[in-house]
Design a protein around this motif. Sequence first.
Motif, PDB file in Angstrom:
ATOM      1  N   PHE A 252      20.588 -14.542 -10.124  1.00  0.00           N
ATOM      2  CA  PHE A 252      20.547 -13.253 -10.817  1.00  0.00           C
ATOM      3  C   PHE A 252      20.469 -12.052  -9.916  1.00  0.00           C
ATOM      4  O   PHE A 252      20.684 -10.944 -10.371  1.00  0.00           O
ATOM      5  N   MET A 253      20.110 -12.238  -8.654  1.00  0.00           N
ATOM      6  CA  MET A 253      20.012 -11.066  -7.786  1.00  0.00           C
ATOM      7  C   MET A 253      20.913 -11.160  -6.566  1.00  0.00           C
ATOM      8  O   MET A 253      21.666 -10.235  -6.288  1.00  0.00           O
ATOM      9  N   ALA A 254      20.846 -12.265  -5.821  1.00  0.00           N
ATOM     10  CA  ALA A 254      21.622 -12.327  -4.589  1.00  0.00           C
ATOM     11  C   ALA A 254      23.112 -12.447  -4.871  1.00  0.00           C
ATOM     12  O   ALA A 254      23.930 -11.744  -4.278  1.00  0.00           O
ATOM     13  N   ALA A 255      23.482 -13.321  -5.811  1.00  0.00           N
ATOM     14  CA  ALA A 255      24.913 -13.505  -6.108  1.00  0.00           C
ATOM     15  C   ALA A 255      25.555 -12.220  -6.622  1.00  0.00           C
ATOM     16  O   ALA A 255      26.611 -11.817  -6.119  1.00  0.00           O
ATOM     17  N   PRO A 256      24.962 -11.534  -7.635  1.00  0.00           N
ATOM     18  CA  PRO A 256      25.566 -10.261  -8.060  1.00  0.00           C
ATOM     19  C   PRO A 256      25.670  -9.255  -6.937  1.00  0.00           C
ATOM     20  O   PRO A 256      26.623  -8.475  -6.880  1.00  0.00           O
TER      21      PRO A 256
ATOM     22  N   ILE B 242      29.420   2.736  -4.177  1.00  0.00           N
ATOM     23  CA  ILE B 242      28.195   3.545  -4.219  1.00  0.00           C
ATOM     24  C   ILE B 242      26.978   2.638  -4.181  1.00  0.00           C
ATOM     25  O   ILE B 242      25.999   2.897  -3.480  1.00  0.00           O
ATOM     26  N   ALA B 243      27.059   1.538  -4.952  1.00  0.00           N
ATOM     27  CA  ALA B 243      25.924   0.617  -4.993  1.00  0.00           C
ATOM     28  C   ALA B 243      25.670   0.015  -3.620  1.00  0.00           C
ATOM     29  O   ALA B 243      24.521  -0.169  -3.201  1.00  0.00           O
ATOM     30  N   VAL B 244      26.752  -0.305  -2.890  1.00  0.00           N
ATOM     31  CA  VAL B 244      26.590  -0.852  -1.546  1.00  0.00           C
ATOM     32  C   VAL B 244      25.910   0.165  -0.642  1.00  0.00           C
ATOM     33  O   VAL B 244      24.995  -0.164   0.119  1.00  0.00           O
TER      34      VAL B 244
ATOM     35  N   PHE C 131      26.224  -9.853  -3.742  1.00  0.00           N
ATOM     36  CA  PHE C 131      27.400 -10.169  -2.932  1.00  0.00           C
ATOM     37  C   PHE C 131      28.690  -9.893  -3.681  1.00  0.00           C
ATOM     38  O   PHE C 131      29.679  -9.434  -3.114  1.00  0.00           O
ATOM     39  N   LEU C 132      28.685 -10.186  -5.000  1.00  0.00           N
ATOM     40  CA  LEU C 132      29.880  -9.898  -5.797  1.00  0.00           C
ATOM     41  C   LEU C 132      30.153  -8.401  -5.856  1.00  0.00           C
ATOM     42  O   LEU C 132      31.300  -7.968  -5.832  1.00  0.00           O
ATOM     43  N   SER C 133      29.075  -7.598  -5.919  1.00  0.00           N
ATOM     44  CA  SER C 133      29.251  -6.143  -5.909  1.00  0.00           C
ATOM     45  C   SER C 133      29.875  -5.695  -4.605  1.00  0.00           C
ATOM     46  O   SER C 133      30.757  -4.847  -4.581  1.00  0.00           O
ATOM     47  N   MET C 134      29.358  -6.271  -3.521  1.00  0.00           N
ATOM     48  CA  MET C 134      29.911  -5.887  -2.224  1.00  0.00           C
ATOM     49  C   MET C 134      31.384  -6.238  -2.171  1.00  0.00           C
ATOM     50  O   MET C 134      32.203  -5.484  -1.649  1.00  0.00           O
ATOM     51  N   GLN C 135      31.729  -7.384  -2.739  1.00  0.00           N
ATOM     52  CA  GLN C 135      33.132  -7.787  -2.762  1.00  0.00           C
ATOM     53  C   GLN C 135      33.940  -6.810  -3.623  1.00  0.00           C
ATOM     54  O   GLN C 135      35.029  -6.383  -3.246  1.00  0.00           O
ATOM     55  N   LEU C 136      33.374  -6.422  -4.780  1.00  0.00           N
ATOM     56  CA  LEU C 136      34.078  -5.519  -5.695  1.00  0.00           C
ATOM     57  C   LEU C 136      34.339  -4.149  -5.066  1.00  0.00           C
ATOM     58  O   LEU C 136      35.304  -3.469  -5.407  1.00  0.00           O
ATOM     59  N   SER C 137      33.486  -3.754  -4.120  1.00  0.00           N
ATOM     60  CA  SER C 137      33.650  -2.422  -3.534  1.00  0.00           C
ATOM     61  C   SER C 137      34.931  -2.303  -2.732  1.00  0.00           C
ATOM     62  O   SER C 137      35.348  -1.210  -2.376  1.00  0.00           O
ATOM     63  N   PHE C 138      35.601  -3.439  -2.447  1.00  0.00           N
ATOM     64  CA  PHE C 138      36.877  -3.364  -1.730  1.00  0.00           C
ATOM     65  C   PHE C 138      38.071  -3.373  -2.673  1.00  0.00           C
ATOM     66  O   PHE C 138      39.204  -3.461  -2.246  1.00  0.00           O
ATOM     67  N   TYR C 139      37.781  -3.304  -3.984  1.00  0.00           N
ATOM     68  CA  TYR C 139      38.849  -3.326  -4.968  1.00  0.00           C
ATOM     69  C   TYR C 139      38.830  -2.061  -5.795  1.00  0.00           C
ATOM     70  O   TYR C 139      37.861  -1.314  -5.806  1.00  0.00           O
ATOM     71  N   GLU C 140      39.941  -1.858  -6.536  1.00  0.00           N
ATOM     72  CA  GLU C 140      39.975  -0.760  -7.498  1.00  0.00           C
ATOM     73  C   GLU C 140      40.088  -1.428  -8.858  1.00  0.00           C
ATOM     74  O   GLU C 140      40.947  -2.273  -9.073  1.00  0.00           O
ATOM     75  N   TRP C 141      39.213  -1.051  -9.812  1.00  0.00           N
ATOM     76  CA  TRP C 141      39.188  -1.771 -11.078  1.00  0.00           C
ATOM     77  C   TRP C 141      38.665  -0.850 -12.173  1.00  0.00           C
ATOM     78  O   TRP C 141      37.655  -0.194 -11.961  1.00  0.00           O
ATOM     79  N   ASN C 142      39.348  -0.846 -13.315  1.00  0.00           N
ATOM     80  CA  ASN C 142      38.870   0.044 -14.375  1.00  0.00           C
ATOM     81  C   ASN C 142      38.029  -0.683 -15.416  1.00  0.00           C
ATOM     82  O   ASN C 142      37.768  -0.166 -16.477  1.00  0.00           O
TER      83      ASN C 142
END
Lengths: 437, 318
Positions: free
Chosen positions: B38-42, B291-293, B44-55
């Motif tokens: 619930f904390m570490a995986a999200p 921003i979250a990163v 890392f996924l957020s960090m991964q998402l920061s390299f993408y553009e997504w609406n």
Amino acid sequence: MKQKILALAVVFSLVLILTACGSQETPPPNENVTADNEPITIRFTTWRQEDVEMWGRILVEFDKLDTNVMVEYAPVVDTEYDSVLKTNLQSGTADEVIFVRSWDAGRALFDAGYLEPITEEMVPNINDFASAQLASWQTEDGKIYGVPGNWVAYGVLYNKDIFDDLGITPPATTDDLFAVCSTLKENGIIPIAGGSKDPWTLEHMLSDHFLPIFYDGEVGHQKLLSGEFLPTDSEFIDHLDFLLKVRNECWPDGFEGMGYSDTQQLFVSGLAGMFMAGSWEIGVFEGLNPELHMGYSPTPVLKEGDKRWLSITPAGAFGLNANLTPEKREAALVFINWLASPEGGKIQGDVLVGQFPSMPNTTPPDHPLATEWVAQQGDDGENLTIWWTFQTLNAQEPGAGTLSNESLQALMNGDMTSEEVAQHIFDGIVGWYDPWK
Amino acid sequence: MPLIKGHVYNISDGLCMKKSFRSLLPYILPALLIYTVFMAAPLFLSMQLSFYEWNGIGPKNFVGMENFRKLFSIEPWNIRFLNATKNNILLFLMVMFFQNIPAFLLAWLLHFKLKGRNIFRNIFFIPVTMSVIMVGYVAQLMFNPLWGSFNKLMEVVGLNFLSRPWLGQSETALFIVALVTAWQYIGIPLILFLSGLENIPKELTEAARIDGASELKILRYIYIPLLAPVFGIISILTFVGDFTAFEIIFAMEGSIAGPNYATDVFGTLFYRTSFGFMGSSQAQMGLGAAIAVCMFVIIGGAVLFWQWYDNLILKNLA
């Protein structure tokens, strides 16, 4: 040894708890049954949480038809609607009938494949809808992804009792508007209930509302979209100066701290004479204060004899979730077809006062204010003009919505001049909108 | 580490024997599992998402460092980002001043064990248990320019210049938000300081009083130095709490964090960027993840710094 058993027991029970939490909820046994006349329940999700009671009444009428379809009204509060809907769509738990936002916000849902295109086979009278209504939920190659539900318009609501007491009439021109404001002020009434704390009210009820009288309604709007007319042109700046004059002469003190619901309260409590209103407010104000005597007055024009444009936007459409089982899809279509019918449209128009039904061949709503307001569109809808911040100019960030929100608030608080606001809006949109280059 | 008969082991022995660690494992594992999922995986996924553009619903497009470039060098995003940083720092400083210093002084007053002090301690703590949204909303009503109680009170007392649209002016909005959140959470540092004060050995203060020291001198020379570690913990908690602040501003100014972004902090910037705003501003989840990163780096960096500094103090090197 004992420790090892204890450890295993702890881990085992934990795994058990986790799997129990993770499993999907199984639906109750009497749903999804295909036998004839077994009721199928579908859900209709929208951002109009304020309309729960009204939709309850509408659904009672639908139930009278005795189809085997049961509809649940499942609204989500406006500010969270989009994020909740997106989450649900991605996890496959979204509702069957989705209220789709107009223009670009709704288009994103269709482009991502979550809405099924509506054909004549599915909704027979879809092509009878006015093209101005369909345009908001139509792709360039003619695919329609929402059945237009309702549209809303801007105008002026005024307190009849106050106006009668002071012997004044609602303003026809902008000069009249300021004269009325000063009379109200002299008599200790706040002329217009307005505030700048919630910037979207400035974008909608002021800019979207009044720009049409400066740039000649839909004519000007099309020029704005094609790049012939730009925010840096004088008419746009004039409309900003007009807004400043409204602030100076008509708004209450402390307007910086007045948000949307504060201004609504000001008007319904009789402290203010006028409210720059969206037509949906009719139902809201009557609910807040049934004793209030309201009148509708069309938007004041610049000069006597100017064309009286009605500034509108299609508000929402009924979209069909693209990932449904055949039974649910059929049930959803039964509901949507009723909503799109003249009878369904009339019921919606009568109950949701001020949210004008888009259905073709619908008789006008029962409510006198709503009828007067709708009539303003002209016999063929020739007076209609779409809100400038809504269509196309909001497709990417920074869009007209964000830019007007921040700069109009700065304008009203005295942090930016009209020219700076116009330049700010232009600079933000020209970065991604080619026709303006 | 050899086993010494008769020696009582404690933390300063650097206890980390293999046998003990394994027997601790089943107790750590469940919490570690929950934390990871619930904390570490999200994270890392957020960090991964920061390299993408997504609406939020369409396809994800890989854009590399573009989101970070936007945040640091392209208008208007870098202006918003710097503004949020500035507001967060201001909020932190204001809350330190209006929450932690009064908390300390109140704790000092309460530690004298005067009559009714338990009642006061409880009263000060009750706002902590209240819902943030409710507090924010009531505060917003209170500061309303037309019918808010605060302005009415100022007018009644004759201080008319203090009757103004506090939440609508960019100069004063953040200040009011800081006051409200300081009021709500004053109970936590209060309790921490109070227990800190009560743990100071009585012999020290008694000896000081016998030597003729006044209460103020005791405060200055005994209490404050001895409570420095507590103050350190409270500072870092305030820092983390304020840099992740969102609900109080959402309740008082909305996610648009007006007026003119004067109350915009990382939390509101992230929320507004990721989810859009009421259909008139589009969702940009990749940029929000970026921003979250950045938030994570800033807050994590500050906590690590504090841990390192605290460690130095523990080893008497600072």
